[in-house]
Design a protein around this motif. Structure first.
Motif, short mmCIF file in Angstrom:
data_model
loop_
_atom_site.label_atom_id
_atom_site.label_comp_id
_atom_site.label_asym_id
_atom_site.label_seq_id
_atom_site.Cartn_x
_atom_site.Cartn_y
_atom_site.Cartn_z
N ARG A 159 24.43 9.08 6.98
CA ARG A 159 24.26 9.98 8.14
C ARG A 159 22.96 9.75 8.92
NH1 ARG A 159 25.84 12.80 3.66
NH2 ARG A 159 27.93 13.74 3.71
N VAL A 160 22.18 8.74 8.56
CA VAL A 160 20.90 8.50 9.23
C VAL A 160 20.96 7.16 9.97
CG1 VAL A 160 18.42 8.16 8.90
CG2 VAL A 160 19.66 9.81 7.48
N LEU A 161 20.57 7.17 11.25
CA LEU A 161 20.55 5.94 12.03
C LEU A 161 19.52 4.98 11.47
CD1 LEU A 161 21.55 4.45 14.61
CD2 LEU A 161 19.64 5.55 15.83
N LEU A 162 19.92 3.75 11.25
CA LEU A 162 19.03 2.75 10.69
C LEU A 162 17.90 2.39 11.65
CD1 LEU A 162 21.75 0.39 9.19
CD2 LEU A 162 20.22 1.88 7.89
N ALA A 163 16.82 1.90 11.10
CA ALA A 163 15.71 1.43 11.93
C ALA A 163 16.17 0.23 12.76
CB ALA A 163 14.53 1.05 11.05
N ALA A 164 15.54 0.05 13.91
CA ALA A 164 15.95 -1.01 14.82
C ALA A 164 15.90 -2.39 14.16
CB ALA A 164 15.07 -0.99 16.06
N SER A 165 14.97 -2.57 13.23
CA SER A 165 14.81 -3.88 12.59
C SER A 165 16.00 -4.25 11.72
CB SER A 165 13.53 -3.89 11.73
OG SER A 165 13.58 -2.86 10.75
N SER A 166 16.74 -3.27 11.23
CA SER A 166 17.89 -3.55 10.36
C SER A 166 19.20 -3.05 10.94
CB SER A 166 17.66 -2.89 8.99
OG SER A 166 17.47 -1.49 9.12
N ARG A 167 19.17 -2.64 12.18
CA ARG A 167 20.36 -2.05 12.81
C ARG A 167 21.17 -3.13 13.52
NH1 ARG A 167 18.00 2.28 15.60
NH2 ARG A 167 17.88 1.07 17.52
N LEU A 168 22.46 -3.12 13.31
CA LEU A 168 23.35 -4.10 13.93
C LEU A 168 23.93 -3.57 15.24
CD1 LEU A 168 25.34 -5.17 10.73
CD2 LEU A 168 23.43 -6.38 11.80
N LEU A 169 24.40 -4.49 16.05
CA LEU A 169 25.24 -4.21 17.23
C LEU A 169 24.50 -3.63 18.42
CD1 LEU A 169 28.35 -2.64 15.41
CD2 LEU A 169 27.68 -5.04 15.60
N ASP A 170 23.17 -3.54 18.37
CA ASP A 170 22.42 -3.01 19.51
C ASP A 170 22.74 -3.76 20.80
OD1 ASP A 170 21.16 -0.87 18.40
OD2 ASP A 170 19.22 -1.86 18.12
N ASP A 171 22.94 -5.08 20.68
CA ASP A 171 23.14 -5.89 21.88
C ASP A 171 24.46 -5.58 22.57
OD1 ASP A 171 24.46 -6.91 19.70
OD2 ASP A 171 24.15 -9.01 20.23
N TRP A 172 25.41 -4.96 21.88
CA TRP A 172 26.66 -4.57 22.54
C TRP A 172 26.40 -3.59 23.68
CZ3 TRP A 172 30.98 -3.52 18.35
CH2 TRP A 172 31.17 -4.70 17.59
N ALA A 173 25.35 -2.80 23.53
CA ALA A 173 25.07 -1.75 24.51
C ALA A 173 24.11 -2.21 25.61
CB ALA A 173 24.50 -0.52 23.81
N THR A 174 23.64 -3.45 25.54
CA THR A 174 22.63 -3.89 26.50
C THR A 174 23.11 -5.02 27.40
OG1 THR A 174 21.69 -5.43 24.86
CG2 THR A 174 20.74 -3.20 24.97
N VAL A 175 24.34 -5.47 27.21
CA VAL A 175 24.87 -6.55 28.04
C VAL A 175 26.02 -6.01 28.89
CG1 VAL A 175 24.21 -8.34 26.42
CG2 VAL A 175 26.46 -7.27 26.21
N GLY A 176 26.47 -6.82 29.82
CA GLY A 176 27.58 -6.43 30.67
C GLY A 176 28.90 -6.42 29.92
#
Length: 253
Positions: A169-186
């Protein structure tokens, strides 16, 4: 159109306020957007019961609420109410008599009709969770009709997102979090990244994941992976046929 009885997992508004007129038309006109009045928005202020995000859940509770939201979506779709924006922020829940009740929330982008193309000069949906068919140049240009299976695929991407980015239930730290790039590209680039993910998803299993949830994810993603390859094969066949027709025309000339 006959009235559709609201399913038990849809949000219940206790109060709302509607503004007098669309507020964004002057801005759209100033920006030179074609057909500025088409798809303009009217502001509604809605008051609902307090809900929790699906990311607050884990294991069987997560699955149960996810499933309830899918059932709500099916009922609405059959009643010709099309949500069109399945995402983690729109899958919510509240607790009643010791059980979590799922709520399919946020109908800002919903529609009472399905068009082959987008309305309001834009393709609706939250990019990281949109179906692969819609994350193509053709899909973004409105050449792909939005089908039920596209929203169902979005439910799968939501489950992937929650399971790989949250630990208990806790969002992982950015250093170990996957899929962030899905939300930053077109949209098209996001589609490419998701297709690559389908080729490698078995390597992303995390120790904290519920084994039953992981098994479900694998089954769902294998279906999407197989569908991806079938589409690629069809695309290759069409390309070869087009090339052969072009060759025959050149020969005739």
């Amino acid at each position: 159109m006959p009235k559709v009885p609201l399913p038990p997992h849809s949000p219940m508004s206790g109060y709302y306020i509607k503004t007098d007129a669309p507020k964004n038309v002057p801005v759209r006109e100033a920006l030179g957007i074609p057909e500025a009045k088409k798809g303009s928005r009217v502001l509604y202020i809605l008051v609902f019961r307090k809900l929790d995000l699906i990311t607050a859940l884990y294991g069987i509770e997560l699955f149960d609420v996810w499933r309830q939201c899918i059932l709500c979506h099916i009922v609405l779709w059959k009643g010709r109410v099309y949500h069109l924006d399945v995402s983690p922020g729109n899958l919510m829940c509240y607790k009643k008599d010791g059980r979590w009740i799922g709520v399919l929330n946020d109908y800002d982008l919903s529609s009472l009709k399905i068009n082959a193309g987008p309305t309001g000069n834009e393709r609706t949906g939250t990019v990281p969770f949109m179906a692969l068919d819609l994350l193509t140049p053709e899909g973004q240009q409105g050449e792909v009709a939005h089908l039920y299976r596209h929203d169902l695929e979005s439910f799968v991407w939501v489950l992937v997102w929650v399971c790989l980015r949250y630990e208990n239930r806790v969002l992982l730290a950015a250093s170990s979090r996957l899929l962030d790039d899905w939300a930053t590209v077109g949209p098209v680039s996001c589609g490419d990244k998701k297709r690559t993910f389908l080729d490698r998803f078995v390597h992303f299993k995390r120790d904290w994941m519920d084994p039953k949830i992981w098994k479900l994810l694998v089954q769902c993603l294998k279906v999407l992976e197989g569908d991806k390859h079938r589409r690629l094969n069809r695309t290759g066949i069409r390309a070869r046929q087009k090339h052969e027709r072009r060759g025959r025309r050149i020969t005739c000339l």
